[in-house]
Every structure is written in structure tokens, then in C-alpha cells.
Design a protein around this motif. Sequence first.
Motif, PDB file in Angstrom:
ATOM      1  N   GLY A   1      -4.686  -1.088  -1.935  1.00 12.36           N
ATOM      2  CA  GLY A   1      -6.022  -1.197  -1.360  1.00 12.36           C
ATOM      3  C   GLY A   1      -7.102  -0.729  -2.314  1.00 12.36           C
ATOM      4  N   GLY A   2      -6.773   0.244  -3.152  1.00 13.47           N
ATOM      5  CA  GLY A   2      -7.730   0.677  -4.171  1.00 13.47           C
ATOM      6  C   GLY A   2      -8.058  -0.425  -5.150  1.00 13.47           C
TER       7      GLY A   2
ATOM      8  N   GLY B   1      -4.904   3.788  -3.058  1.00 21.04           N
ATOM      9  CA  GLY B   1      -4.866   2.797  -1.992  1.00 21.04           C
ATOM     10  C   GLY B   1      -4.840   3.435  -0.628  1.00 21.04           C
ATOM     11  N   ALA B   2      -3.902   2.990   0.215  1.00 21.57           N
ATOM     12  CA  ALA B   2      -3.829   3.467   1.591  1.00 21.57           C
ATOM     13  C   ALA B   2      -3.693   4.968   1.651  1.00 21.57           C
ATOM     14  N   THR B   3      -4.346   5.557   2.615  1.00 22.92           N
ATOM     15  CA  THR B   3      -4.450   7.002   2.878  1.00 22.92           C
ATOM     16  C   THR B   3      -5.266   7.724   1.832  1.00 22.92           C
ATOM     17  N   GLY B   4      -5.797   7.017   0.844  1.00 22.18           N
ATOM     18  CA  GLY B   4      -6.941   7.430   0.061  1.00 22.18           C
ATOM     19  C   GLY B   4      -6.947   8.734  -0.688  1.00 22.18           C
TER      20      GLY B   4
ATOM     21  N   MET C   1       0.814  -1.208   0.000  1.00 20.67           N
ATOM     22  CA  MET C   1       0.000   0.000   0.000  1.00 20.67           C
ATOM     23  C   MET C   1       0.854   1.266   0.000  1.00 20.67           C
ATOM     24  N   ILE C   2       1.853   1.303   0.869  1.00 16.80           N
ATOM     25  CA  ILE C   2       2.689   2.490   0.924  1.00 16.80           C
ATOM     26  C   ILE C   2       3.724   2.456  -0.183  1.00 16.80           C
ATOM     27  N   ALA C   3       4.330   1.297  -0.392  1.00 19.02           N
ATOM     28  CA  ALA C   3       5.396   1.207  -1.380  1.00 19.02           C
ATOM     29  C   ALA C   3       4.893   1.554  -2.775  1.00 19.02           C
ATOM     30  N   ALA C   4       3.726   1.027  -3.148  1.00 24.49           N
ATOM     31  CA  ALA C   4       3.187   1.322  -4.471  1.00 24.49           C
ATOM     32  C   ALA C   4       2.869   2.794  -4.611  1.00 24.49           C
TER      33      ALA C   4
ATOM     34  N   HIS D   1      -3.465  -3.216  -9.751  1.00 23.61           N
ATOM     35  CA  HIS D   1      -2.032  -3.302  -9.482  1.00 23.61           C
ATOM     36  C   HIS D   1      -1.800  -3.747  -8.040  1.00 23.61           C
ATOM     37  N   GLU D   2      -1.345  -4.965  -7.869  1.00 20.52           N
ATOM     38  CA  GLU D   2      -0.972  -5.545  -6.588  1.00 20.52           C
ATOM     39  C   GLU D   2      -2.028  -5.370  -5.492  1.00 20.52           C
ATOM     40  N   PRO D   3      -3.222  -5.916  -5.691  1.00 19.29           N
ATOM     41  CA  PRO D   3      -4.211  -5.872  -4.607  1.00 19.29           C
ATOM     42  C   PRO D   3      -3.774  -6.766  -3.452  1.00 19.29           C
TER      43      PRO D   3
END
Length: 231
Positions: free
Chosen positions: A131-132, A63-66, A12-15, A153-155
Motif C-alpha cells: 500500500g505504501g 504499507g498496511a498498518t502503516g 500488504m501483509i505478506a510483503a 514493490h508490488e503496489p
Amino acid sequence: MRSRTMRHVWVMIAASAALLSFNAKAQDTQSASPVRTGQVVTEGDTLHFEVRGKGEPLLMISGATGDGGIYNNVAERLSDKYQVITYDRRGNSRSTRRNPQNFEVGQQARDAVAVIKAAGHQSARVFANSGGAVIALEMAKSQPQAIQSLIVHEPPVIQILPDAQALAVKYAEINRTVWADGYAKGYGEFVALVFGGGPPPRTPAMAKLLDVFARAKNNQEFFMQSELLPL
């Protein structure tokens, strides 16, 4: 616990960081196109969205933090071929958050459809990361009429992994830390799980997106308390 699978799954953060780096570099070679901002009220919250370009509609789900801002410069780069739609997911950044409210992936999928319609379309191509991408998969299941094509992409779908049970236990431990000792400590444990230490360093190019980083940082508490386990 820091298996190769775990490092691969929780991106989530890395992507997002990789996209931010690419975004900032892309901006150097692209002239700014007009950005149309808008809001749509759906299921009790107001969602902020932005539209660039005039081609086929392309929705990008963060994803994360939206925060839709992670796609800003990628959207700029694609705006000569697509009408790119980005948005802040419910509960994050410039969109509103009703409390108390349970986080529901199904509702997030309906939100994405509401944004597509508010931008003037019935359906769109969809790109989503981390996460998205889980939200996009839910769209494909429950809102297929709104998707013309889909790239996920990488769910982080840990349920299908060989060490899913061990991962679920670790996430539950992090969740307990969040509620017992605060989201900041839980976030630290989450970062340690993903990276085996601290987050990757920011590149100089990322300095152009400091406003996005600032907004995203303000979303960490909501992510840790509401989004981590459902996503």
C-alpha cells in the motif's frame, strides 16, 4: 475468487512479513547506528519519523498498518550508504489520527514530502512496498519534485488487472463486514482472501520485532475501516 492474481496483488501483509524477517536477520550482523527521532505537524496531524545514517536521503514508506518499524533493521543495514528516513503514516502507531477523517492517498503523498523536508531535505530516493507503493506512485504523479528515484514493490493496483471487477466486489463485501460485524471479522476475511487461510507463521528471527508487531496490530482497525478500499 482465490485466483492467482488475487494472491499476487494483495501482498500488504505478506510483503511486510518478509521484510520483518529479513530485518531481524540483518540486525544480527549490523551494529546499531544512532537513531534521530522527530515529529512534523502537517495538515492537522503529527507524524513520527526516524533518521539513520548520513548519506543520500532515502525515504521508506510502509504499507498496511502503516508502521515505519517494519524497516528498522533494513534501515540499519543501509545506513552506511544512505540517510534512511522511516515514519509512521498518518493515523498509525506513533503518529496521530484525527477522527472523523477520510483517508486520502493524495494527503498521504503530501505527508511523505513533509517528512522528507522535516528531515532536512527537499527531495529523496524513495522505496515503498504494498500500500505504501500506491502512495509513492501518487507522489510521482503529484509531487515529482520530491523524488530523486523510486522503487515501488508490488503496489496493489487492482484497477489494471483482468479480474479487477471481481476483486472490487470482494473488497466491498469485506468492507460491509467491517461495518456490520466489526473490523476483527473483516480482517479475518481479508487474511483469508490473501492467504487462503491464516497468515504465514512467524519465524524465530521475527521475535526481535515484537514491539513493531504490537503497534501494527493496534492499527488493524484503522486499516480495515479507512485504508483498505482507497489503497
